[in-house]
Write a protein that holds these residues in place. Structure first.
Motif, PDB file in Angstrom:
ATOM      1  N   LEU A  89       2.753 -11.619  12.150  1.00 39.41           N
ATOM      2  CA  LEU A  89       1.789 -10.572  11.803  1.00 39.41           C
ATOM      3  C   LEU A  89       2.247  -9.208  12.298  1.00 39.41           C
ATOM      4  O   LEU A  89       2.163  -8.200  11.575  1.00 39.41           O
ATOM      5  N   ILE A  90       2.737  -9.143  13.528  1.00 35.77           N
ATOM      6  CA  ILE A  90       3.189  -7.867  14.099  1.00 35.77           C
ATOM      7  C   ILE A  90       4.432  -7.368  13.373  1.00 35.77           C
ATOM      8  O   ILE A  90       4.592  -6.170  13.143  1.00 35.77           O
ATOM      9  N   TRP A  91       5.306  -8.278  12.995  1.00 34.76           N
ATOM     10  CA  TRP A  91       6.526  -7.911  12.264  1.00 34.76           C
ATOM     11  C   TRP A  91       6.208  -7.401  10.862  1.00 34.76           C
ATOM     12  O   TRP A  91       6.826  -6.456  10.377  1.00 34.76           O
ATOM     13  N   ALA A  92       5.229  -8.000  10.203  1.00 26.80           N
ATOM     14  CA  ALA A  92       5.013  -7.760   8.774  1.00 26.80           C
ATOM     15  C   ALA A  92       4.073  -6.609   8.446  1.00 26.80           C
ATOM     16  O   ALA A  92       4.295  -5.893   7.455  1.00 26.80           O
ATOM     17  N   PHE A  93       3.022  -6.401   9.267  1.00 26.06           N
ATOM     18  CA  PHE A  93       1.931  -5.529   8.816  1.00 26.06           C
ATOM     19  C   PHE A  93       1.519  -4.472   9.839  1.00 26.06           C
ATOM     20  O   PHE A  93       1.744  -4.626  11.050  1.00 26.06           O
ATOM     21  N   ASN A  94       0.894  -3.441   9.309  1.00 24.23           N
ATOM     22  CA  ASN A  94       0.117  -2.488  10.100  1.00 24.23           C
ATOM     23  C   ASN A  94      -1.361  -2.829   9.924  1.00 24.23           C
ATOM     24  O   ASN A  94      -1.821  -3.060   8.799  1.00 24.23           O
ATOM     25  N   PHE A  95      -2.096  -2.849  11.028  1.00 23.06           N
ATOM     26  CA  PHE A  95      -3.521  -3.163  10.992  1.00 23.06           C
ATOM     27  C   PHE A  95      -4.318  -1.945  11.472  1.00 23.06           C
ATOM     28  O   PHE A  95      -3.944  -1.316  12.465  1.00 23.06           O
ATOM     29  N   LEU A 140      13.120  -3.961  17.491  1.00 21.56           N
ATOM     30  CA  LEU A 140      14.345  -3.956  18.288  1.00 21.56           C
ATOM     31  C   LEU A 140      15.000  -5.341  18.316  1.00 21.56           C
ATOM     32  O   LEU A 140      16.220  -5.471  18.219  1.00 21.56           O
ATOM     33  N   VAL A 141      14.183  -6.387  18.424  1.00 24.09           N
ATOM     34  CA  VAL A 141      14.721  -7.741  18.590  1.00 24.09           C
ATOM     35  C   VAL A 141      14.984  -8.419  17.247  1.00 24.09           C
ATOM     36  O   VAL A 141      15.992  -9.108  17.070  1.00 24.09           O
ATOM     37  N   VAL A 142      14.089  -8.228  16.281  1.00 22.70           N
ATOM     38  CA  VAL A 142      14.182  -8.956  15.015  1.00 22.70           C
ATOM     39  C   VAL A 142      14.735  -8.089  13.897  1.00 22.70           C
ATOM     40  O   VAL A 142      15.609  -8.505  13.131  1.00 22.70           O
ATOM     41  N   GLY A 143      14.204  -6.882  13.768  1.00 21.55           N
ATOM     42  CA  GLY A 143      14.698  -5.973  12.742  1.00 21.55           C
ATOM     43  C   GLY A 143      14.200  -6.295  11.351  1.00 21.55           C
ATOM     44  O   GLY A 143      13.202  -7.011  11.168  1.00 21.55           O
ATOM     45  N   ASP A 144      14.915  -5.784  10.339  1.00 19.23           N
ATOM     46  CA  ASP A 144      14.494  -5.850   8.940  1.00 19.23           C
ATOM     47  C   ASP A 144      15.181  -6.946   8.130  1.00 19.23           C
ATOM     48  O   ASP A 144      14.833  -7.163   6.972  1.00 19.23           O
ATOM     49  N   GLU A 145      16.156  -7.622   8.725  1.00 18.10           N
ATOM     50  CA  GLU A 145      16.999  -8.516   7.936  1.00 18.10           C
ATOM     51  C   GLU A 145      16.543  -9.969   7.921  1.00 18.10           C
ATOM     52  O   GLU A 145      17.062 -10.774   7.161  1.00 18.10           O
ATOM     53  N   ARG A 146      15.602 -10.314   8.758  1.00 19.25           N
ATOM     54  CA  ARG A 146      15.188 -11.718   8.829  1.00 19.25           C
ATOM     55  C   ARG A 146      13.744 -11.809   9.329  1.00 19.25           C
ATOM     56  O   ARG A 146      13.178 -10.829   9.816  1.00 19.25           O
ATOM     57  N   PHE A 147      13.179 -12.995   9.214  1.00 20.53           N
ATOM     58  CA  PHE A 147      11.859 -13.257   9.775  1.00 20.53           C
ATOM     59  C   PHE A 147      11.999 -13.642  11.258  1.00 20.53           C
ATOM     60  O   PHE A 147      13.056 -14.115  11.685  1.00 20.53           O
ATOM     61  N   PRO A 148      10.945 -13.473  12.031  1.00 21.28           N
ATOM     62  CA  PRO A 148      10.988 -13.946  13.418  1.00 21.28           C
ATOM     63  C   PRO A 148      11.160 -15.462  13.477  1.00 21.28           C
ATOM     64  O   PRO A 148      10.761 -16.181  12.545  1.00 21.28           O
ATOM     65  N   THR A 149      11.746 -15.938  14.552  1.00 22.32           N
ATOM     66  CA  THR A 149      11.853 -17.372  14.806  1.00 22.32           C
ATOM     67  C   THR A 149      11.186 -17.682  16.139  1.00 22.32           C
ATOM     68  O   THR A 149      10.969 -16.782  16.968  1.00 22.32           O
ATOM     69  N   LEU A 150      10.893 -18.943  16.359  1.00 21.81           N
ATOM     70  CA  LEU A 150      10.237 -19.324  17.611  1.00 21.81           C
ATOM     71  C   LEU A 150      11.114 -18.994  18.810  1.00 21.81           C
ATOM     72  O   LEU A 150      10.609 -18.665  19.894  1.00 21.81           O
ATOM     73  N   ASP A 188      -8.049  -2.607   7.237  1.00 28.08           N
ATOM     74  CA  ASP A 188      -6.938  -2.139   6.405  1.00 28.08           C
ATOM     75  C   ASP A 188      -5.641  -2.796   6.877  1.00 28.08           C
ATOM     76  O   ASP A 188      -5.265  -2.651   8.046  1.00 28.08           O
ATOM     77  N   ILE A 189      -4.979  -3.487   5.971  1.00 26.05           N
ATOM     78  CA  ILE A 189      -3.725  -4.163   6.299  1.00 26.05           C
ATOM     79  C   ILE A 189      -2.690  -3.740   5.262  1.00 26.05           C
ATOM     80  O   ILE A 189      -2.885  -3.944   4.054  1.00 26.05           O
ATOM     81  N   THR A 190      -1.609  -3.160   5.731  1.00 28.16           N
ATOM     82  CA  THR A 190      -0.545  -2.700   4.832  1.00 28.16           C
ATOM     83  C   THR A 190       0.802  -3.193   5.354  1.00 28.16           C
ATOM     84  O   THR A 190       0.992  -3.353   6.571  1.00 28.16           O
ATOM     85  N   PRO A 191       1.765  -3.441   4.450  1.00 31.30           N
ATOM     86  CA  PRO A 191       3.088  -3.898   4.914  1.00 31.30           C
ATOM     87  C   PRO A 191       3.788  -2.804   5.710  1.00 31.30           C
ATOM     88  O   PRO A 191       3.620  -1.614   5.442  1.00 31.30           O
ATOM     89  N   ARG A 192       4.594  -3.216   6.685  1.00 33.76           N
ATOM     90  CA  ARG A 192       5.320  -2.266   7.530  1.00 33.76           C
ATOM     91  C   ARG A 192       6.279  -1.428   6.694  1.00 33.76           C
ATOM     92  O   ARG A 192       6.455  -0.237   6.939  1.00 33.76           O
ATOM     93  N   ASN A 193       6.932  -2.045   5.713  1.00 37.66           N
ATOM     94  CA  ASN A 193       7.802  -1.313   4.777  1.00 37.66           C
ATOM     95  C   ASN A 193       8.028  -2.169   3.541  1.00 37.66           C
ATOM     96  O   ASN A 193       7.670  -3.359   3.503  1.00 37.66           O
ATOM     97  N   ALA A 194       8.607  -1.564   2.513  1.00 37.54           N
ATOM     98  CA  ALA A 194       8.795  -2.247   1.228  1.00 37.54           C
ATOM     99  C   ALA A 194       9.757  -3.423   1.339  1.00 37.54           C
ATOM    100  O   ALA A 194       9.598  -4.450   0.658  1.00 37.54           O
ATOM    101  N   LYS A 195      10.773  -3.289   2.202  1.00 37.25           N
ATOM    102  CA  LYS A 195      11.760  -4.350   2.336  1.00 37.25           C
ATOM    103  C   LYS A 195      11.126  -5.626   2.877  1.00 37.25           C
ATOM    104  O   LYS A 195      11.373  -6.726   2.369  1.00 37.25           O
ATOM    105  N   ARG A 196      10.293  -5.492   3.892  1.00 31.37           N
ATOM    106  CA  ARG A 196       9.644  -6.673   4.466  1.00 31.37           C
ATOM    107  C   ARG A 196       8.656  -7.280   3.474  1.00 31.37           C
ATOM    108  O   ARG A 196       8.533  -8.515   3.391  1.00 31.37           O
ATOM    109  N   ALA A 197       7.958  -6.431   2.731  1.00 30.14           N
ATOM    110  CA  ALA A 197       7.044  -6.942   1.715  1.00 30.14           C
ATOM    111  C   ALA A 197       7.794  -7.780   0.679  1.00 30.14           C
ATOM    112  O   ALA A 197       7.348  -8.868   0.281  1.00 30.14           O
ATOM    113  N   GLN A 198       8.947  -7.300   0.265  1.00 31.28           N
ATOM    114  CA  GLN A 198       9.729  -8.027  -0.735  1.00 31.28           C
ATOM    115  C   GLN A 198      10.281  -9.327  -0.165  1.00 31.28           C
ATOM    116  O   GLN A 198      10.336 -10.353  -0.856  1.00 31.28           O
ATOM    117  N   MET A 199      10.672  -9.312   1.094  1.00 28.34           N
ATOM    118  CA  MET A 199      11.142 -10.537   1.744  1.00 28.34           C
ATOM    119  C   MET A 199      10.046 -11.608   1.730  1.00 28.34           C
ATOM    120  O   MET A 199      10.316 -12.789   1.467  1.00 28.34           O
TER     121      MET A 199
END
Length: 506
Positions: free
Chosen positions: A451-457, A322-332, A486-497
């Motif tokens: 970690l929470i943005w990028a992967f499923n654990f 909701l806050v960060v989405g798919d278009e960018r990485f999280p920031t501090l 087991d660690i997998t990317p949340r989606n292909a777009k984030r993996a490519q980023m």
């Protein structure tokens, strides 16, 4: 009076004195469990996870109680109030540190961790630590750290089963860059952890011979004292890690090269010109040690928590989306707007505190607390585990539940006494509080969001992915045993980023 009768009389008097010395509690000393003849409570403290027993005693005897090891007094503090009143408010009186012969054998005679708080080396190290760790300075280090945080994501993405190695190598890479301005390859990271693992084993007072209580043990031949060759091997490992880094940075410094690292801060200060290379090396070593192990252990427990509690992982991910989405990485800057993620990081810290018992303080003079008197030379233990698992403060304290932090700042029950609680409580108290607490908090925030943005654990079939205490290594620090999940990317777009940005940064 015959010689035999006189000898018998003296023997009886001696036994009575020894019995009283070994079985009575001084006037005004905090209460505590009964102790055995001569040895006190030595046999009552388990070798592994002693904080569990200390917490059971806190429930029975109160948030301040005393133990005896021979003639040595130990006072255990198990509440925010006792920590505040004894360690924070009486920092000058309780800022001493227990010196152990075994650790000194490894680390050498020069070491600010063991110095008194009025010793020149301790003062010099704290001044340089604080100058290096100001908020403004931390901002300047962040680009380098962020590059390595993103590299961690790439390493996990391409080799998820090596997540434990990746977190360890991240911590070494960051601290070597910050302290020495150098890069650290995998071999150097592995060398650090081998040396640190041995040092932690040697520093654990519950798993080694009581050399400090029985100094004669210092003279036992090495073939009968396994801690001696282990100490010497550990010393060699520790020096092999640091010595060439010190020499390399010193050479670059004299040649006029500046990279903004900690060692330059030491050399820049007026005192720097009066320090030997050994003293400079020790000051750097203290900062490196404090940053590497704690970062890695926390990140590993964070991964275990995400994998073991999928319902909370899902809620944290939904907030990130909701806050960060798919278009960018999280920031501090995102962290303050992520209350659920913040709650998750706090619960990880509460549920499995990295230091369940904060390294021992020593009273340099008598300290009064209410009707009690803590005697000079008493050892003071901050029972972090007991504080964060107190059933009077926390609803179901042995249950992992980050949502407790959505209802109150410190996750406690309504109306609970939070006197002495503060955000940096897990980082110690008094004059010995960790100077890197702010940097550690920023590291926790940034890596948790990534970690929470990028992967499923999720748990795998190895059986190693669990957060039970049996799955943690013995020692002073609560560090998980090696595990996989087991660690997998949340989606292909984030993996490519992740792949794109890390390739761009090299």
């Amino acid at each position: 009076m015959s010689v035999t009768l006189l000898a018998s009389f003296l023997l009886i008097i001696t036994l009575l004195v020894v019995w009283r010395w070994g079985n009575t509690r001084e006037l005004n000393l905090p209460p505590g469990p009964p102790r055995s003849f001569i040895i006190g409570n030595a046999r009552d403290i388990p070798r592994f996870s002693p904080f569990i027993r200390l917490t059971e005693w806190a429930i029975e005897y109160g948030d301040i109680y005393s133990l005896k090891l021979l003639n040595k007094t130990i006072v255990v503090l198990s509440s925010g109030t006792t920590v505040k009143e004894v360690l924070d408010k009486n920092g000058m009186k309780t800022g001493g540190r227990l010196e152990t012969h075994i650790v000194r054998r490894v680390e050498g005679k020069i070491h600010p961790v063991f110095d008194s708080i009025d010793a020149p080396m301790w003062k010099a190290s704290r001044k340089t630590f604080h100058a290096f760790l100001t908020s403004q300075a931390l901002e300047s280090y962040f680009p380098m750290q962020q590059e390595r945080y993103l590299r961690l994501l790439r390493n996990i993405l391409t080799s998820p089963k090596d997540v434990v190695k990746h977190t360890k190598r991240l911590s070494v890479s960051i601290m070597v860059a910050l302290v020495y301005g150098e890069s650290a390859d995998n071999a150097r990271a592995d060398l650090f952890y081998r040396g640190m693992k041995r040092l932690t084993q040697l520093a654990d007072p519950f798993t080694n011979p009581p050399v400090d209580l029985f100094p004669i043990l210092k003279y036992v031949p090495a073939r009968w004292a396994s801690w001696k060759p282990l100490s010497d091997e550990t010393k060699a490992m520790r020096r092999a890690f640091h010595c060439d880094l010190v020499a390399s940075r010193e050479e670059a410094y004299l040649a006029g090269e500046r990279v903004g690292c900690y060692m330059e801060k030491v050399l820049d200060r007026p005192l720097g010109g009066n320090l030997t290379r050994e003293e400079i090396s020790v000051m750097c070593r203290v900062l490196v040690d404090g940053g590497i192990e704690t970062q890695a252990s926390y990140l590993q427990t964070m991964v275990l928590s995400l994998a073991c509690y999928p319902e909370y992982q899902s809620k944290a991910q939904a907030e990130m989306d909701l806050v960060v989405g798919d278009e960018r990485f999280p920031t501090l800057e995102d962290f303050d707007g992520l209350p659920y993620v913040r709650a998750f990081t706090k619960e990880v810290q509460r549920f499995r505190p990295i230091l369940p018992i904060v390294p021992t303080h020593v009273a340099s003079q008598d300290v009064r607390y209410g009707d009690y008197v803590i005697p000079e030379d008493a050892l003071l233990l901050m029972n972090t585990w007991g504080i964060y698992h107190d059933p009077e403060l926390f609803e179901e304290p042995y249950t992992f539940n980050p949502e407790r932090y959505l209802h109150s700042e410190f996750g406690v029950k309504e109306g609970a006494n939070v006197n002495g609680f503060r955000e940096n409580l897990p980082f110690g108290a008094g004059r010995r509080i960790c100077p890197g607490a702010e940097m550690a908090s920023r590291t926790i925030a940034m890596n948790a969001m990534n970690l929470i943005w990028a992967f499923n654990f999720a748990k795998d079939g190895s059986g190693t992915c669990n957060i039970d205490l049996d799955n943690y290594l013995p020692g002073l620090e609560l560090a998980p045993k090696p595990f996989t999940c087991d660690i997998t990317p949340r989606n292909a777009k984030r993996a490519q980023m992740i792949l794109n940005v890390t390739v761009a940064h090299g």
